[in-house]
Design a protein around this motif. Structure first.
Motif, PDB file in Angstrom:
ATOM      1  N   TYR A  19      77.371 103.319  30.898  1.00 12.33           N
ATOM      2  CA  TYR A  19      76.228 103.904  31.588  1.00 12.33           C
ATOM      3  C   TYR A  19      76.469 103.941  33.104  1.00 12.33           C
ATOM      4  O   TYR A  19      76.122 104.918  33.768  1.00 12.33           O
ATOM      5  CB  TYR A  19      74.926 103.162  31.274  1.00 12.33           C
ATOM      6  N   LEU A  26      74.017 110.350  29.599  1.00  8.05           N
ATOM      7  CA  LEU A  26      73.746 109.569  28.400  1.00  8.05           C
ATOM      8  C   LEU A  26      72.266 109.238  28.304  1.00  8.05           C
ATOM      9  O   LEU A  26      71.611 108.980  29.306  1.00  8.05           O
ATOM     10  CB  LEU A  26      74.541 108.266  28.425  1.00  8.05           C
ATOM     11  N   LEU A 162      73.599 104.015  23.303  1.00 11.27           N
ATOM     12  CA  LEU A 162      73.668 105.187  24.174  1.00 11.27           C
ATOM     13  C   LEU A 162      74.119 106.383  23.361  1.00 11.27           C
ATOM     14  O   LEU A 162      74.963 106.240  22.478  1.00 11.27           O
ATOM     15  CB  LEU A 162      74.684 104.974  25.312  1.00 11.27           C
ATOM     16  N   GLN A 164      75.222 110.665  23.760  1.00  8.30           N
ATOM     17  CA  GLN A 164      75.536 111.807  24.604  1.00  8.30           C
ATOM     18  C   GLN A 164      74.378 112.788  24.577  1.00  8.30           C
ATOM     19  O   GLN A 164      73.874 113.123  23.499  1.00  8.30           O
ATOM     20  CB  GLN A 164      76.800 112.428  24.016  1.00  8.30           C
TER      21      GLN A 164
END
Length: 165
Positions: A19, A26, A162, A164
């Protein structure tokens, strides 16, 4: 019991570092999923299932070649029945899945904890789910305001999830 070996074909990526590097590219899931599998860090292309208290699609999908993918299951956040147990998780390992993220419950926590599979879920319940095959496969899912699109990359570790954008 020995801990399973870390997946060397998909090296561990720390979500905090990722991140820091990629920021708003993200989306971060704020819902507090538990890390329940033997693999603490896992990532891969997203496959999806939407179902409610029925794990037939989860079972049939994880019985196919995973090729390092992560199955994201939106069980509506229900903890009323388990959407995956040890036998389905063992099938996922045998078929090359990197992990499973379940917005719902699993069962057989102790057995799943030693498998070489990443597992994130909200909790556990020993109660079996229905086996009717109700649900949808490979559709966009929104969990905690975050969209999971089939083919997008997801990264999971003890800090969180996380995906995309």
């Amino acid at each position: 019991m020995a801990a399973p070996a870390e997946n060397t074909s998909n090296p561990a990526v720390n979500t905090a570092d990722l991140y820091d590097e990629r920021g708003e590219e993200l989306a971060s899931v704020s819902l507090q999923f538990q890390s329940l599998g033997g693999r603490s860090h896992f990532s891969g292309p997203v496959r999806t299932i939407r179902c409610f208290q029925d794990n037939a699609l989860v079972k049939s999908t994880l019985a196919t070649p995973g090729n390092g993918a992560v199955l994201v299951v939106d069980g509506g956040g229900s903890l009323g029945t388990a959407l995956m147990g040890d036998m389905i998780a063992e099938s996922a390992v045998a078929n090359g899945w990197a992990g499973v993220v379940i917005n719902g419950a699993i069962r057989d926590r102790e057995a799943i904890a030693v498998l070489d599979l990443g597992v994130k879920a909200l909790g556990s319940n020993p109660r079996k789910s229905a086996k009717d095959g109700a649900g949808e496969v490979d559709v966009d899912l929104v969990i905690d305001g975050v969209t999971f699109r089939p083919g997008a990359t997801v990264w999971c570790d003890p800090d969180g999830i996380l995906v995309q954008r």
